[in-house]
Each structure stands twice: as structure tokens, then as C-alpha cells.
Design a protein around this motif. Structure first.
Motif, PDB file in Angstrom:
ATOM      1  N   THR A   1     -10.040  18.542  52.159  1.00 55.67           N
ATOM      2  CA  THR A   1      -9.942  19.576  53.182  1.00 55.67           C
ATOM      3  C   THR A   1      -9.810  20.927  52.499  1.00 55.67           C
ATOM      4  O   THR A   1      -9.703  21.013  51.265  1.00 55.67           O
ATOM      5  CB  THR A   1      -8.713  19.338  54.074  1.00 55.67           C
ATOM      6  OG1 THR A   1      -7.533  19.442  53.267  1.00 55.67           O
ATOM      7  CG2 THR A   1      -8.767  17.983  54.753  1.00 55.67           C
ATOM      8  N   THR A   2      -9.764  21.978  53.280  1.00 56.22           N
ATOM      9  CA  THR A   2      -9.600  23.312  52.691  1.00 56.22           C
ATOM     10  C   THR A   2      -8.227  23.454  52.043  1.00 56.22           C
ATOM     11  O   THR A   2      -8.085  24.133  51.028  1.00 56.22           O
ATOM     12  CB  THR A   2      -9.793  24.406  53.756  1.00 56.22           C
ATOM     13  OG1 THR A   2      -8.951  24.139  54.866  1.00 56.22           O
ATOM     14  CG2 THR A   2     -11.225  24.477  54.218  1.00 56.22           C
ATOM     15  N   GLN A   3      -7.225  22.790  52.616  1.00 53.22           N
ATOM     16  CA  GLN A   3      -5.894  22.825  51.997  1.00 53.22           C
ATOM     17  C   GLN A   3      -5.911  22.115  50.652  1.00 53.22           C
ATOM     18  O   GLN A   3      -5.271  22.569  49.688  1.00 53.22           O
ATOM     19  CB  GLN A   3      -4.838  22.168  52.903  1.00 53.22           C
ATOM     20  CG  GLN A   3      -4.549  22.915  54.171  1.00 53.22           C
ATOM     21  CD  GLN A   3      -5.393  22.421  55.329  1.00 53.22           C
ATOM     22  OE1 GLN A   3      -6.201  21.499  55.193  1.00 53.22           O
ATOM     23  NE2 GLN A   3      -5.211  23.028  56.487  1.00 53.22           N
TER      24      GLN A   3
ATOM     25  N   LEU B   1      -5.985  22.461  44.719  1.00 52.84           N
ATOM     26  CA  LEU B   1      -6.672  22.230  43.444  1.00 52.84           C
ATOM     27  C   LEU B   1      -6.886  23.539  42.688  1.00 52.84           C
ATOM     28  O   LEU B   1      -6.681  23.604  41.471  1.00 52.84           O
ATOM     29  CB  LEU B   1      -8.005  21.521  43.680  1.00 52.84           C
ATOM     30  CG  LEU B   1      -8.835  21.222  42.437  1.00 52.84           C
ATOM     31  CD1 LEU B   1      -8.074  20.311  41.482  1.00 52.84           C
ATOM     32  CD2 LEU B   1     -10.163  20.599  42.828  1.00 52.84           C
ATOM     33  N   LYS B   2      -7.268  24.579  43.401  1.00 54.58           N
ATOM     34  CA  LYS B   2      -7.464  25.887  42.755  1.00 54.58           C
ATOM     35  C   LYS B   2      -6.184  26.381  42.104  1.00 54.58           C
ATOM     36  O   LYS B   2      -6.190  26.847  40.964  1.00 54.58           O
ATOM     37  CB  LYS B   2      -7.954  26.918  43.770  1.00 54.58           C
ATOM     38  CG  LYS B   2      -9.388  26.767  44.156  1.00 54.58           C
ATOM     39  CD  LYS B   2      -9.775  27.834  45.179  1.00 54.58           C
ATOM     40  CE  LYS B   2     -11.167  27.622  45.699  1.00 54.58           C
ATOM     41  NZ  LYS B   2     -11.521  28.603  46.733  1.00 54.58           N
TER      42      LYS B   2
ATOM     43  N   ARG C   1      -0.124  15.059  45.134  1.00 53.16           N
ATOM     44  CA  ARG C   1       0.033  16.138  46.114  1.00 53.16           C
ATOM     45  C   ARG C   1      -0.611  15.826  47.457  1.00 53.16           C
ATOM     46  O   ARG C   1      -0.082  16.196  48.496  1.00 53.16           O
ATOM     47  CB  ARG C   1      -0.577  17.436  45.574  1.00 53.16           C
ATOM     48  CG  ARG C   1       0.227  18.050  44.463  1.00 53.16           C
ATOM     49  CD  ARG C   1      -0.337  19.381  44.075  1.00 53.16           C
ATOM     50  NE  ARG C   1       0.419  19.960  42.972  1.00 53.16           N
ATOM     51  CZ  ARG C   1       0.342  21.213  42.596  1.00 53.16           C
ATOM     52  NH1 ARG C   1      -0.478  22.032  43.218  1.00 53.16           N
ATOM     53  NH2 ARG C   1       1.054  21.662  41.584  1.00 53.16           N
ATOM     54  N   THR C   2      -1.762  15.159  47.444  1.00 55.88           N
ATOM     55  CA  THR C   2      -2.502  14.949  48.694  1.00 55.88           C
ATOM     56  C   THR C   2      -2.306  13.562  49.284  1.00 55.88           C
ATOM     57  O   THR C   2      -2.551  13.363  50.468  1.00 55.88           O
ATOM     58  CB  THR C   2      -4.011  15.155  48.476  1.00 55.88           C
ATOM     59  OG1 THR C   2      -4.502  14.177  47.552  1.00 55.88           O
ATOM     60  CG2 THR C   2      -4.317  16.558  47.972  1.00 55.88           C
ATOM     61  N   GLY C   3      -1.899  12.604  48.472  1.00 53.83           N
ATOM     62  CA  GLY C   3      -1.757  11.242  48.951  1.00 53.83           C
ATOM     63  C   GLY C   3      -3.074  10.495  49.008  1.00 53.83           C
ATOM     64  O   GLY C   3      -3.148   9.393  49.520  1.00 53.83           O
TER      65      GLY C   3
END
Length: 102
Positions: free
Chosen positions: A65-67, A72-73, A94-96
Motif C-alpha cells: 500500500t502507499t503506507q 520502505l522509503k 513492520r507490515t506483517g
């Protein structure tokens, strides 16, 4: 399976229309149907481009997703010396979302 027109051919249709050719004349010149010419012209009139931007893309669905991309950035910016496997592991935490290749 239907072949799609190239972007170049679609733009040629629009240029011919701008020069004043009728849809019938354009269809004969470009060796396409009048319905195709009508469709390309209608899309251009509505969206200002030769391909409908809202037609879904073929292929695998995106899982980031954008989040996730912003996470990642920031991670890459903060940890510039990390290896790829370390970045993947941290993103999984972080994202699961798990890496399917492991």
C-alpha cells in the motif's frame, strides 16, 4: 483474444481527427473499424489521453500500500548500509506481510 491498438496508432487517429477527417475516412486510412475510431476519439475527448486510465491492469495485484511504500522509503533512508535481506525482514516486521519466496 482481441489485439489492442498501439499507442502510436491511437494518436494517429486523434491527429487525423484534428486535421478534419471524418471517422469513416480515418477508419479506411488506418485499416480499423469505425467503432474503434469512435472509441478512441471518445476516450480522448473524455480523458485527454488515448487509453482509458481507469481500465484495470492485467497482472498480479499489488500487495504494497502507499503506507507500506512510505515505510520502505523511510527505512531505506535511515538504514542505507543494510543488505536487502535485512530490509525485507524489517519490512515483514513492520507490515506483517511475509516474503513468499522464503
Amino acid at each position: 483474444m482481441v489485439k489492442s491498438l498501439s499507442k502510436d496508432l491511437r494518436w494517429r487517429i486523434i491527429y487525423c481527427q484534428a486535421e478534419g477527417f471524418t471517422q469513416n475516412e480515418i477508419a479506411k486510412r488506418m485499416y480499423v473499424s469505425e467503432a474503434t475510431v469512435n472509441k478512441v476519439c471518445r476516450i480522448f475527448k473524455k480523458w485527454g489521453c488515448v487509453k482509458d486510465p481507469f481500465i484495470c491492469r492485467v497482472g498480479r495485484r499489488k500487495i504494497f500500500t502507499t503506507q507500506d511504500m512510505s515505510a520502505l522509503k523511510s527505512l531505506v533512508k535511515d538504514k542505507i548500509d543494510w543488505y536487502l535481506d535485512e530490509l525485507v525482514h524489517e519490512m515483514e516486521q513492520r507490515t506483517g506481510k511475509l516474503d513468499v519466496n522464503n
